[in-house]
Design an enzyme around this catalytic site. Sequence first.
Site, PDB file in Angstrom:
ATOM      1  CG  HIS A   2      32.766  48.550  15.371  1.00  0.00           C
ATOM      2  ND1 HIS A   2      31.467  48.990  15.183  1.00  0.00           N
ATOM      3  CD2 HIS A   2      32.686  47.596  16.328  1.00  0.00           C
ATOM      4  CE1 HIS A   2      30.652  48.334  15.988  1.00  0.00           C
ATOM      5  NE2 HIS A   2      31.358  47.474  16.695  1.00  0.00           N
TER       6      HIS A   2
ATOM      7  CE  LYS B 296      32.006  49.183  22.267  1.00  0.00           C
ATOM      8  NZ  LYS B 296      31.749  47.738  22.442  1.00  0.00           N
TER       9      LYS B 296
ATOM     10  CD  GLN C 276      36.847  48.047  21.877  1.00  0.00           C
ATOM     11  OE1 GLN C 276      37.567  47.738  22.819  1.00  0.00           O
ATOM     12  NE2 GLN C 276      35.578  47.679  21.820  1.00  0.00           N
TER      13      GLN C 276
ATOM     14  CG  ASP D 228      35.365  53.835  16.608  1.00  0.00           C
ATOM     15  OD1 ASP D 228      35.100  53.990  17.825  1.00  0.00           O
ATOM     16  OD2 ASP D 228      35.028  52.822  15.974  1.00  0.00           O
TER      17      ASP D 228
ATOM     18  CB  CYS E  58      30.315  45.057  14.671  1.00  0.00           C
ATOM     19  SG  CYS E  58      28.752  44.607  15.414  1.00  0.00           S
TER      20      CYS E  58
END
Length: 451
Positions: A131, A230, A207, A204, A372
Amino acid sequence: MPTAVLDRPVAPAGESPLLPLVGADTTVPLVTGASVRYADLDSAASTRALAAVADRVAEVLPLYASVHRGAGYLSQVSTALYESAREAVAGFVGARADDVCVLTRNTTDALNLLAGAVPAGASVLVLDGEHHADLLPWQRRGPATVLPVRATVTATLRALADALSRGRYALLAVTGASNVTGEALPLAEVVALAHAAGTRVAVDGAQLVPHRRFSLAATAADWVAFSGHKLYAPFGAGALVGRRDWLDAAPAHLAGGGAVTEVAVDDVVWAPAPHRHEGGSPNVLGAVALAEACAALAALPAGALERHERALRARLVDGLAALPGVRVLRIWADSAEPTGVVSFTVDGADPGLVAAFLSAEHGIGVRDGRFCAHPLLARLGVPEGALRASVGVGTTAADVDRLLAALAAHLATGPQVAYARRDGRWQPADDPRPLAGPSAPARAAACGGPR
């Protein structure tokens, strides 16, 4: 003997929401004049708040006051709420005893903070499937090497090992789960490869953390970054959790009150992390919301979240495969079980137009575009973009079925109203739906109607 009480039958995974969300029964208008319950299949972008999170924020709001330096009772209460939230958030991602949790705005903020903490001159390695939040900070900081992903997980790991053996990298930045396909490299193996080369690892987790149990201690990763919006806590807070040393030595992420221990006209003594990087009045309510969401997900029975998403993803992927001209995107042919994020294309159809059709004529929310992740979409052969449907704890099989039926209708008969591009986005050419909430028609009438 007492009569045996039979357990209630358990609904199959995915048939019912796993946790209640605020606004789960919200209805939205269609261009036809009808209204339907909104089918939210865009949780990968932002989630609704858990009902428990909203309740907790409402409970805490009357107690809100300044934090860390106030003598008043409510100030002390707010400080305790904020610091206990920090501990809960760190615990949710398996922080080690000497790790630090910096409360940020979101994942982007957290990764930019970390980029500013990497020692000057040190090199960073990152994959091109990231991302932008885990690509742009490293490119801007420099020097950064962007490694292309390969066609398989095995080949990508081999390329990663080769790159680590040939270069001297201080940090490897890697996604915990793709926001395009839900796929991931095996983190523990990635961390082992990096650490063997003397390289630290930042994950990261935007997600990953909302969809899978994750532990810094278990994976040996050095940092993880994630967002409340999120994670069913859209109140403006996120976190960077991990090793302290670079964060204690780095320049303050935001210079201001709360980040210092002493200030003179010609000198400043900065506080250690986490306060060093939390200048200004902190987001107490956002921190409390994030901690409550972490607690709610942690309280789910082991494997319940995975079973829920697995059932919904399988239903979605199988249904898409049965539609002519629909292609589901994958990064790797041999990847393990992805999260509930599915991107796809429809032959001959503009993704933005399909998304507008799904919204205007069926009350379904999906994402379209390049998510993104422009380099990854180009690598997957769809530089113009795709469609993405994503599921979460509030998604049901009925939501997935509505999407599949709407796509089938699009393939069979196409849109039933005219669409036009406005400001680069497809919209119904004549759209009667208010876009500013329930009071929009009244305000428009008071201003002489829409223009």
